[in-house]
Structure formats: structure tokens, C-alpha cells
Design an enzyme around this catalytic site. Sequence first.
Site, mmCIF file in Angstrom:
data_model
loop_
_atom_site.group_PDB
_atom_site.id
_atom_site.type_symbol
_atom_site.label_atom_id
_atom_site.label_comp_id
_atom_site.label_asym_id
_atom_site.label_seq_id
_atom_site.Cartn_x
_atom_site.Cartn_y
_atom_site.Cartn_z
ATOM 1 N N LYS A 247 50.299 46.124 5.324
ATOM 2 C CA LYS A 247 51.678 45.772 5.238
ATOM 3 C C LYS A 247 51.826 44.170 5.454
ATOM 4 O O LYS A 247 52.988 43.577 5.457
ATOM 5 C CB LYS A 247 52.727 46.425 5.658
ATOM 6 C CG LYS A 247 52.786 47.935 5.567
ATOM 7 C CD LYS A 247 53.925 48.512 6.529
ATOM 8 C CE LYS A 247 53.453 50.120 6.725
ATOM 9 N NZ LYS A 247 54.333 50.855 7.764
ATOM 10 N N PRO B 181 59.629 47.844 4.488
ATOM 11 C CA PRO B 181 58.669 47.708 3.161
ATOM 12 C C PRO B 181 57.302 48.317 3.638
ATOM 13 O O PRO B 181 56.856 48.299 4.820
ATOM 14 C CB PRO B 181 58.633 45.966 3.359
ATOM 15 C CG PRO B 181 59.938 45.580 4.104
ATOM 16 C CD PRO B 181 60.137 46.765 5.245
ATOM 17 N N GLU B 182 56.884 49.277 2.704
ATOM 18 C CA GLU B 182 55.650 49.588 2.916
ATOM 19 C C GLU B 182 54.542 49.112 1.889
ATOM 20 O O GLU B 182 55.070 47.897 1.078
ATOM 21 C CB GLU B 182 55.662 51.027 2.647
ATOM 22 C CG GLU B 182 56.609 51.881 3.460
ATOM 23 C CD GLU B 182 56.590 53.361 3.214
ATOM 24 O OE1 GLU B 182 55.610 53.842 2.689
ATOM 25 O OE2 GLU B 182 57.630 54.018 3.287
ATOM 26 N N ARG C 83 61.198 60.054 12.601
ATOM 27 C CA ARG C 83 61.143 59.734 11.100
ATOM 28 C C ARG C 83 61.498 60.996 10.305
ATOM 29 O O ARG C 83 60.906 62.083 10.596
ATOM 30 C CB ARG C 83 59.813 59.253 10.793
ATOM 31 C CG ARG C 83 59.305 58.532 11.677
ATOM 32 C CD ARG C 83 59.773 57.037 12.012
ATOM 33 N NE ARG C 83 60.056 56.358 10.766
ATOM 34 C CZ ARG C 83 59.067 55.511 10.324
ATOM 35 N NH1 ARG C 83 57.912 55.325 10.809
ATOM 36 N NH2 ARG C 83 59.248 54.728 9.135
#
Length: 264
Positions: free
Chosen positions: A55, A2-3, A254
Amino acid sequence: MPELPEVESVRKVLENSLLHQKLNRYKITDKRINRFNVLNPKNIGVLNDIIRKGKILQFKFENISFLFHLGMSGRLALNSSKSKHTHGIFNFENDILLFDDIRKFGYIKILKNDEVHNHFDSIGPDSLKLTQSSKNKILQKANNSSVEIKKFLLNQKNISGLGNIYVNEILFLSKVNPFLSTFELTSDTWETIFSNIRKILKKAIKNNGTTLSDMTYYLPLGDYGNHQNNLLIYGRHICFSCSGKIDKLFIDSRATYMCYKCQK
Ligand SMILES: [Zn+2]
């Protein structure tokens, strides 16, 4: 993971449901999720506010705050059934909030209200609330650094709220090569990046965040996000702008999507 747009979408749902309710009792059942806590306060009182920085969500009660970080796979669900991944249970007057986290990179932190700013000061400015002075600070750091722009934006100490999906999107829309060192970027390019951060995040929030095919992210009442249908480059093979091939590379392991023609 979740960002900012996902956490903000979760915040809005929880605010609508839980604000001004009394927390009758709570239980954090997992040692790892509870790893930062020395306090175990009782009689918490009424939830006065749900605040987000980057976040992190702050549930603010009269004297105490609970900070929630969803880590890689954390979820906050309302009135849903418990699972073996439920590590926190919050019994409000009318609703039950569950904290689930399969991979347990998230945490729940209990702090006195006057300690929260110390915690929040340790992370960079929220990427949705950048002021001229916070932009100047970011630029100052960037001009003195040779780290790749993508890594720079992912580092929560520089700017908070961005994660891998949205940094890919922002750099593509800004036509910036993710491998460039931050000191190589002009101030005009930075202006473009700042404005696209806002644009992308706003749109993603409007779409309630991104649910990828792993379906790990959903909202507290069970709905999925919709922004996966609006992604510009993340997960794509063909550039919608020049029809060229999109390369998938890795920076710090990433996934990094880029179009060499559009992102010089
Ligand atoms: Zn292209």
C-alpha cells in the site's frame, strides 16, 4: 482504508500526470505526517518513477525518494483546493500535488534512494507480484502459525497490499472460513487463495478501486472508484451464491462477512 487496488489506481493517474516533471518545492506542514523524517532536502530534481509496494507509493527522484502511506483516510489530489486536512504540498512544474489525511494515520517518509529497499524489505511480498519463491515463504510462515487466515492475510509482514475489504472478498471466493487457522489449510486451498488474490485485485484495479458510502476514497483527479458495485460479500446481507444469510462478525474489531454454507 485504501488497499492495493486503490493505491495502484492512484499511482496510475499520478504517473500519467507527474512523471518527468521537476519538483520545484514541497512542504510537509503536519508534525505527525512528518514524524519519520530527519532529512529536509532541497533541489530534489525530476520525478523519475512512481513505484508501489503493497500500500506504499515511492516517488523516486534522482537521489531522494518520498514514500507515501495513505493510512486510513489519506488522499493524493492533483490541482485541487487546500483544506484544513492538507498536510503536504508538492509544487511540480505544471501540477500541484496535495496530501490530505483527516485521521493522520498516514505518513510521508523522505529517504535516500539506497535506503528504500530496507524499508520495503520490512514488509512482505506484494500480493500482485507473488513469485513461486515468495509463495513458498508465505506457506512456510502459514504452516508454522495458528493465527486465523484472515488475520494472517491482513498482516503486511506476511503479504502486502491486502486490507479488510479484499480479504473478505478473497476468502469468500475461495470458500474458506476466515476463522480457520493457517496451519489447517491444505496446499490446494492455498493455491486457490493465491489465484483468487490475483483475480480479485486485478478486477478491482480495472474498476479503479472501491469507494464505500463514506466517500473517503477518490482518485487524484476527483473521480470515484467503481468496484463497490462488484463486491461479492463485503457489506452484503444475502449470499449471491447460495441465497443464504451472510453473517457479520468481527476479527480484531474488523468487519468480517461470511456465509457459513459456502465457507466451511
Ligand atoms: Zn453462500
